[in-house]
Write a protein that holds these residues in place. Structure first.
Motif, PDB file in Angstrom:
ATOM      1  N   GLN A   1      -5.192  -9.027   2.716  1.00 32.75           N
ATOM      2  CA  GLN A   1      -3.957  -8.600   2.069  1.00 32.75           C
ATOM      3  C   GLN A   1      -3.133  -7.768   3.056  1.00 32.75           C
ATOM      4  OE1 GLN A   1      -4.270  -7.052  -2.105  1.00 32.75           O
ATOM      5  NE2 GLN A   1      -6.457  -7.024  -1.653  1.00 32.75           N
TER       6      GLN A   1
ATOM      7  N   ASP B   1       0.813   2.949  -1.547  1.00 30.68           N
ATOM      8  CA  ASP B   1       0.327   1.608  -1.850  1.00 30.68           C
ATOM      9  C   ASP B   1       0.499   0.745  -0.600  1.00 30.68           C
ATOM     10  OD1 ASP B   1       3.044   0.922  -1.731  1.00 30.68           O
ATOM     11  OD2 ASP B   1       3.251   0.727  -3.904  1.00 30.68           O
ATOM     12  N   ARG B   2       0.147  -0.517  -0.705  1.00 28.28           N
ATOM     13  CA  ARG B   2       0.168  -1.383   0.475  1.00 28.28           C
ATOM     14  C   ARG B   2       1.591  -1.604   1.004  1.00 28.28           C
ATOM     15  NH1 ARG B   2      -4.613  -4.158   1.568  1.00 28.28           N
ATOM     16  NH2 ARG B   2      -6.297  -3.651   0.123  1.00 28.28           N
TER      17      ARG B   2
ATOM     18  N   ASN C   1     -10.537  -3.429   4.675  1.00 26.99           N
ATOM     19  CA  ASN C   1      -9.711  -2.708   3.710  1.00 26.99           C
ATOM     20  C   ASN C   1     -10.091  -1.242   3.800  1.00 26.99           C
ATOM     21  OD1 ASN C   1      -8.454  -1.570   1.467  1.00 26.99           O
ATOM     22  ND2 ASN C   1      -9.816  -2.536  -0.006  1.00 26.99           N
TER      23      ASN C   1
ATOM     24  N   GLY D   1      -1.710  -4.717   4.695  1.00 26.28           N
ATOM     25  CA  GLY D   1      -2.297  -3.386   4.788  1.00 26.28           C
ATOM     26  C   GLY D   1      -3.734  -3.392   5.266  1.00 26.28           C
ATOM     27  N   ASP D   2      -4.352  -4.579   5.373  1.00 22.51           N
ATOM     28  CA  ASP D   2      -5.703  -4.670   5.918  1.00 22.51           C
ATOM     29  C   ASP D   2      -5.652  -4.667   7.440  1.00 22.51           C
ATOM     30  OD1 ASP D   2      -6.921  -4.747   3.437  1.00 22.51           O
ATOM     31  OD2 ASP D   2      -6.995  -6.942   3.359  1.00 22.51           O
TER      32      ASP D   2
END
Length: 271
Positions: free
Chosen positions: A207, A144-145, A267, A209-210
């Motif tokens: 967000q 996940d992020r 993303n 993680g982008d």
């Protein structure tokens, strides 16, 4: 006199697997030419052509690991059938700064992003078939992020190296590729290819993680960073480092005339 370094295209591809801690790929089949990428232990590649003297192979790494010239003496040959088995077998990706594995009765040091295949003829079962010391995660498990950001943080202070693809030297594309590979995703290894990858989200919807791709005033991509949230970004400026990044300020008109502009926010993790 015949040029010994001219290319000879192979009628059939030759297959290989990296059995070194780090295998460098070069722009030209000449000692001292610039790096284009590097392969890590366990990564697969195809040999597409060679020099007439047979001392250099031009290879393309699987899973977008990069392409370039390697020394033929560093080639580890695989049959087409074995290559397919490796390609389809489950993977574990090493995560520790340095891991160790006993392969062919010798110790090999593994850098983050190295691959261990779980094939019938390869070294899994972990405990009984080989000695592994370090940490890894299954490639099939998508991070996940939060975990992606934690993986990226392990590369802080890794130095810049054009064409480098290890903790001993990285550039933007290769660093992003390694972080996402460890997290269970395959993305391009080169910055230019990131421009057409993933989903465009924009600064307003960014967000953790982008990826943020920056460009010069002519609109050409020149840098990239990983947004980690809370107004912070990881990027390579001499080394991988954390620096302030406020998306709201980059949205404002006052930033549009600056030499460094935000071209894309991507993303690459999917929905």
């Amino acid at each position: 006199m015949q040029n010994e370094t001219s290319n000879v295209w192979l009628s059939e591809p030759v297959y290989g697997i990296c059995r070194l801690s780090l295998l460098s790929l070069y722009r030209e089949p000449v000692v001292g030419s610039g790096l284009t990428s590097q392969l890590l232990f366990g990564e697969l590649y195809k040999v597409q052509r060679k020099t007439r003297d047979g001392l250099w192979y031009f290879v393309a790494g699987e899973s977008q690991a990069g392409a370039g010239w390697m020394l033929a003496s560093q080639h580890h040959d695989l049959s087409a059938d074995s290559f397919d088995v490796f390609l389809q077998s489950p993977l574990h990706i090493t995560t520790a700064p340095i891991s160790k594995v006993i392969w062919e009765k010798s110790q090999v040091l593994l850098l983050p992003g190295s691959q261990l295949h779980a094939g019938n003829h390869e070294f899994f079962d972990w405990e009984t078939l080989f000695s592994f010391e370090g940490s890894s995660r299954p490639f099939s498990k998508k991070a996940d992020r939060t975990e992606l950001v934690n993986i990226a943080n392990t590369f802080i202070n890794a130095p810049y190296l054009s064409g480098g693809r290890s903790i001993f030297g990285l550039y933007e594309g290769s660093w992003m590729h390694l972080v996402f590979k460890i997290a269970g995703y395959i993305i391009p290894n080169y910055l230019s290819q990131l421009l057409t990858s993933g989903e465009e989200v924009g600064l307003a919807d960014i967000q953790a993680g982008d990826i943020v791709v920056f460009g010069n005033e002519q609109g050409f991509a020149s840098r990239a960073g990983l947004y980690v949230g809370d107004g912070q970004m990881l990027a390579i400026q001499g080394k991988v480092r954390l620096s302030p990044f406020d998306p709201d300020k980059w949205i404002s008109a006052e930033n549009k005339s600056k030499q460094l502009q935000v071209l894309h926010v991507k993303n690459l993790m999917g929905s």
